[in-house]
Design an enzyme around this catalytic site. Sequence first.
Site, short mmCIF file in Angstrom:
data_model
loop_
_atom_site.label_atom_id
_atom_site.label_comp_id
_atom_site.label_asym_id
_atom_site.label_seq_id
_atom_site.Cartn_x
_atom_site.Cartn_y
_atom_site.Cartn_z
N VAL A 1 1.30 -5.60 2.83
CA VAL A 1 0.09 -6.26 3.33
C VAL A 1 0.27 -7.78 3.19
O VAL A 1 0.71 -8.27 2.15
CB VAL A 1 -1.16 -5.80 2.56
N TYR B 1 2.06 3.02 2.47
CA TYR B 1 3.12 3.14 3.45
C TYR B 1 3.60 1.80 4.02
O TYR B 1 4.34 1.78 4.98
CB TYR B 1 2.66 4.01 4.62
N GLY B 2 3.17 0.69 3.45
CA GLY B 2 3.60 -0.57 4.01
C GLY B 2 3.17 -1.77 3.18
O GLY B 2 2.49 -1.63 2.17
N LYS C 1 -1.43 -5.05 7.71
CA LYS C 1 -0.60 -4.07 7.01
C LYS C 1 0.54 -3.69 7.94
O LYS C 1 0.32 -3.15 9.02
CB LYS C 1 -1.41 -2.83 6.63
N GLY D 1 0.82 -1.20 0.00
CA GLY D 1 0.00 0.00 0.00
C GLY D 1 0.86 1.24 0.00
O GLY D 1 2.04 1.21 -0.35
N ASP E 1 -6.76 9.68 -1.68
CA ASP E 1 -6.14 8.71 -2.61
C ASP E 1 -7.14 7.63 -3.02
O ASP E 1 -6.82 6.44 -3.04
CB ASP E 1 -4.90 8.08 -1.97
#
Length: 370
Positions: A83, A80-81, A98, A78, A193
């Site tokens: 999954v 910022y990280g 996540k 995603g 977003d």
Amino acid sequence: RKYAALLIGMRKRTRSVEVWTPSMEKKIRIDRERTRLVFGLRKASLEMKFRGRRRAVSIRTVCRGFDAYERVEYLGQGSYGKVYHVRDMLSKGEFAVKVFNKDHHSESVPQDALREIDVLKSVQHPNIIRLREVIADFTSKQVGIVMEKVDCDLLTVIESAGKPFTQSEVKTMMFQLLNGAAVLHRSGWIHCDIKPSNILWSRKEKLLKICDFGFAEPIVGGRGQCVEQHGTRWYRAPELLEQDEGHRFSGGPPIDMWAVGCVFAEILQREALFPGENTMEQRGIVRAFHKGFEERVRMLFGFTGRNTGCNTSNVTRIDEAGVHLLMGLLARNPKERCSAAKAWNHRWFEDRRRTVSQKSGELKISIRIL
């Protein structure tokens, strides 16, 4: 550490997380409500002065560690990280977790993690991904959020469709997307977003859920703060594209509604409406689209549209009410753009609202005109 534990009043033998002071400050203040909201602290009111620049305080928490879940497979990445598909070691239930990227510039919990947790804690709705719990690895200082696992994202549904969706299928998707967006905005957040890959779809339940709130911003005074680089270029509102690069823009829910309109068009034609290669090209595509705007939308998606060079056999045709809604979502002027609540109450969804009202208790929807 003993003093901190006594002051906070937590039980013994619980995990601890270190919260660092900013380099230019001489005291640390842990906000009681925010810390309790995120980590589940019983008491979290602590203010201490330090002489050193980087001194840590041990905060006792009750959140579980990553070892509480068995990692099954990698699902994707995603904002910022990463999954993962995981399985609870105790209940054997399957979920998605996540794991936020570690902030190498600070030893504290990443701000994007706090932001996403704040949103998921404050907004609970069938069309918003549901948060189960927050987990942490106190050795590597990583934080993860455990959520319900959903089959796939909307982008996968669009790309795997062998033929155009029916108008009824499009209406079902958009009805739920607008419902989730309306609840999110009413709760004081803008997503910043919205795009097909940040929208999940349950094939079995025919249920849509908005996810990935790493760019979300709070609405203050009817507006929020968004940066032009935030969000995916193809779904950025014209007001974001036209601003000076890198400057923060005081926008609001209309930013999300433009993205919702782009998703609407993408479902209809099964390809992005504004696929610009860079910001300059993106501006040009959007400007060109709004020359003869109403006629262009009717020709592309209306039942009475003429062939304009595109392969219309791959496009879902919608009636005049649907065209009117799409034009309202893609209005260039944000003041004229349709809000989520007004779009949800649009005449195109009259049959869907009637169905929901008949199924008492199945979907608890409470929408008011914003």
